[in-house]
Design a protein around this motif. Structure first.
Motif, PDB file in Angstrom:
ATOM      1  N   GLU A  56       0.829  -1.208   0.000  1.00  0.00           N
ATOM      2  CA  GLU A  56       0.000   0.000   0.000  1.00  0.00           C
ATOM      3  C   GLU A  56       0.865   1.260   0.000  1.00  0.00           C
ATOM      4  O   GLU A  56       0.549   2.245  -0.677  1.00  0.00           O
ATOM      5  CB  GLU A  56      -0.928  -0.002   1.223  1.00  0.00           C
ATOM      6  N   GLN A  57       1.962   1.229   0.763  1.00  0.00           N
ATOM      7  CA  GLN A  57       2.864   2.378   0.773  1.00  0.00           C
ATOM      8  C   GLN A  57       3.597   2.530  -0.554  1.00  0.00           C
ATOM      9  O   GLN A  57       3.869   3.642  -1.007  1.00  0.00           O
ATOM     10  CB  GLN A  57       3.869   2.230   1.913  1.00  0.00           C
ATOM     11  N   ALA A  58       3.930   1.392  -1.180  1.00  0.00           N
ATOM     12  CA  ALA A  58       4.634   1.446  -2.464  1.00  0.00           C
ATOM     13  C   ALA A  58       3.795   2.129  -3.539  1.00  0.00           C
ATOM     14  O   ALA A  58       4.325   2.801  -4.429  1.00  0.00           O
ATOM     15  CB  ALA A  58       5.016   0.035  -2.907  1.00  0.00           C
ATOM     16  N   LEU A  59       2.474   1.974  -3.468  1.00  0.00           N
ATOM     17  CA  LEU A  59       1.598   2.632  -4.441  1.00  0.00           C
ATOM     18  C   LEU A  59       1.633   4.148  -4.304  1.00  0.00           C
ATOM     19  O   LEU A  59       1.287   4.870  -5.247  1.00  0.00           O
ATOM     20  CB  LEU A  59       0.158   2.131  -4.259  1.00  0.00           C
ATOM     21  N   LEU A  60       2.063   4.643  -3.146  1.00  0.00           N
ATOM     22  CA  LEU A  60       2.131   6.085  -2.908  1.00  0.00           C
ATOM     23  C   LEU A  60       3.533   6.644  -3.073  1.00  0.00           C
ATOM     24  O   LEU A  60       3.746   7.839  -2.839  1.00  0.00           O
ATOM     25  CB  LEU A  60       1.627   6.395  -1.484  1.00  0.00           C
TER      26      LEU A  60
END
Length: 417
Positions: free
Chosen positions: A271-275
């Motif tokens: 989820e953090q990688a998508l941001l």
């Protein structure tokens, strides 16, 4: 249909079962073969499908059933669609949707094809989105690699193989050593417990391969040497990581460092990688904290808070040390602070009599205290006839009880100083 393909399809299988299966699905093409499976392109009811044939072995029956269960539950545009399963005594036949394209590994191996960085971002973004979906459903893929991804001509990515996927229930970690060597996270190579962050590690390795067309750590050395090498953090060559400006290259390096970090807690989540700025292509820098950085920040705040409490406590002790020592050592009668005065005794108000009222002010202010004697109480019943105090005292005072003097004193206008 090629004879070799047909022979490979029906080898070591019951002829009746094969005949029944081929009556529904016509073999078109052999697509590929893995360590324990083979994939064929077939035609059924006007559509193309892919049949994945997996050999049954000791101990893998439950794994194959789990793979079918996982595929049946997953519904994502970047995950191959599962239809049904046929089972024989020796094999399992997974009927999947056919994806027209090449594996990502075929693109990497082809020297004539080199993705632009924006195309690499599009591919990794889809991979991260798939991992976010899997991890939110408590599924660890454990075999993320270019061979298990098909990319079509529009750069649409599809994850096709879930043979080593694992669904967590109450357990949050596992220790089974599986996957492809050069895409295994260090904790898997060291046979330690691991969790979903192993998929994030593989994602970082693939990003590096797409940008630089080589592996960041693997140099065709032996398996034992590579495992020993990966037991400690390694230096990475980031030269030429990006062909754009310095900020974009720094974002690409940051993405690799936060996904392929040596420590699992130092890796970001899907989820953090998508941001991440490299994925979102934003010019503004967005700092994403990993679990390790959050813990370090919290630990630093906790230490600072404890230090503040210690300073306040020391100040309190310094200000009250003398009082605390006296309260502990000295007896109760001497436990007063050195600068504090001893408590004064309360003043007792003495009620004056009439004789005191008739006296002058000088006698009242004098140092010598006059002794005031009240007359005796006259009891007419007990005293004999003719006895008692003089007549003029009885007629003027008539004292019934000692409190009468106080009553008369209140009625007077005399003020005590």
């Amino acid at each position: 249909m090629n004879t070799q393909v047909y022979d490979l399809f029906i080898s070591n299988e019951n002829p009746k079962f094969v005949a029944k299966l081929l009556a529904q699905y016509r073999i078109i093409q052999f697509l590929g073969q893995g360590a324990f499976s083979s994939v064929f392109k077939v035609f059924h009811d006007g559509e193309f499908y892919a049949i994945k044939i997996v050999e049954k072995m000791k101990g893998n029956t439950e794994k194959l059933q789990q793979e079918a269960l996982i595929l049946n539950q997953l519904k994502h545009p970047n995950i191959v669609r599962y239809h049904k399963t046929f089972e024989s005594k020796r094999r399992l036949y997974f009927i999947l949707s056919f994806i027209d394209g090449k594996t990502l590994q075929q693109y990497i191996d082809d020297g004539n094809i080199r993705f632009y960085e924006k195309e690499c971002i599009a591919i990794i973004r889809q991979l991260v989105d798939v991992l976010s979906y899997l991890h939110s459903n408590r599924i660890i893929h454990r075999d993320i690699k270019p061979d298990n991804m098909i990319v079509d001509k529009n750069l649409n990515l599809t994850l096709i193989d879930f043979g080593l996927s694992y669904m967590t229930t109450q357990q949050i970690t596992t220790h089974q050593n599986c996957g492809t060597l050069i895409y295994m996270a260090p904790e898997v190579l060291m046979k330690k417990e691991y969790f979903k962050s192993v998929d994030i590690w593989s994602c970082g390795i693939i990003q590096y391969q797409l940008l630089k067309n080589c592996h960041p750590f693997w140099t065709n050395q032996k398996k034992e040497k590579y495992i020993k090498q990966m037991s400690v953090p390694q230096k990475v060559d980031f030269s030429g990581m990006s062909k754009y400006n310095f900020k974009f290259e720094r974002a690409a390096i940051s993405f690799f460092e936060k996904t392929a970090a040596f420590e699992p807690e130092a890796r970001i989540t899907a989820e953090q990688a998508l941001l991440h700025p490299w994925i979102t292509c934003q010019s503004s820098e967005t700092y994403i904290m990993t679990s390790k950085e959050i813990f370090q920040a919290y630990k630093g705040i906790a230490i600072f808070t404890k230090f503040q409490k210690l300073i306040v406590f020391l100040q309190f002790v310094k200000q009250n040390s003398e009082k605390a020592i006296r309260a502990i050592v000295l007896p109760s009668t001497q436990r007063f602070f050195s600068k504090q005065k001893s408590p004064k005794k309360p003043k007792i108000l003495k009620i004056p009599t009439r004789s005191c009222l008739n006296s002058s002010h000088s006698s009242r202010d004098s140092s010598e205290k006059q002794k005031i004697k009240l007359p005796p109480i006259i009891n007419s019943k007990k005293s004999p006839k003719g006895e008692g105090s003089p007549n003029h005292f009885l007629s003027n005072n008539k004292i019934i009880n000692p409190m009468q003097t106080a009553i008369e004193f209140k009625k007077s206008h005399f003020r005590l100083k």
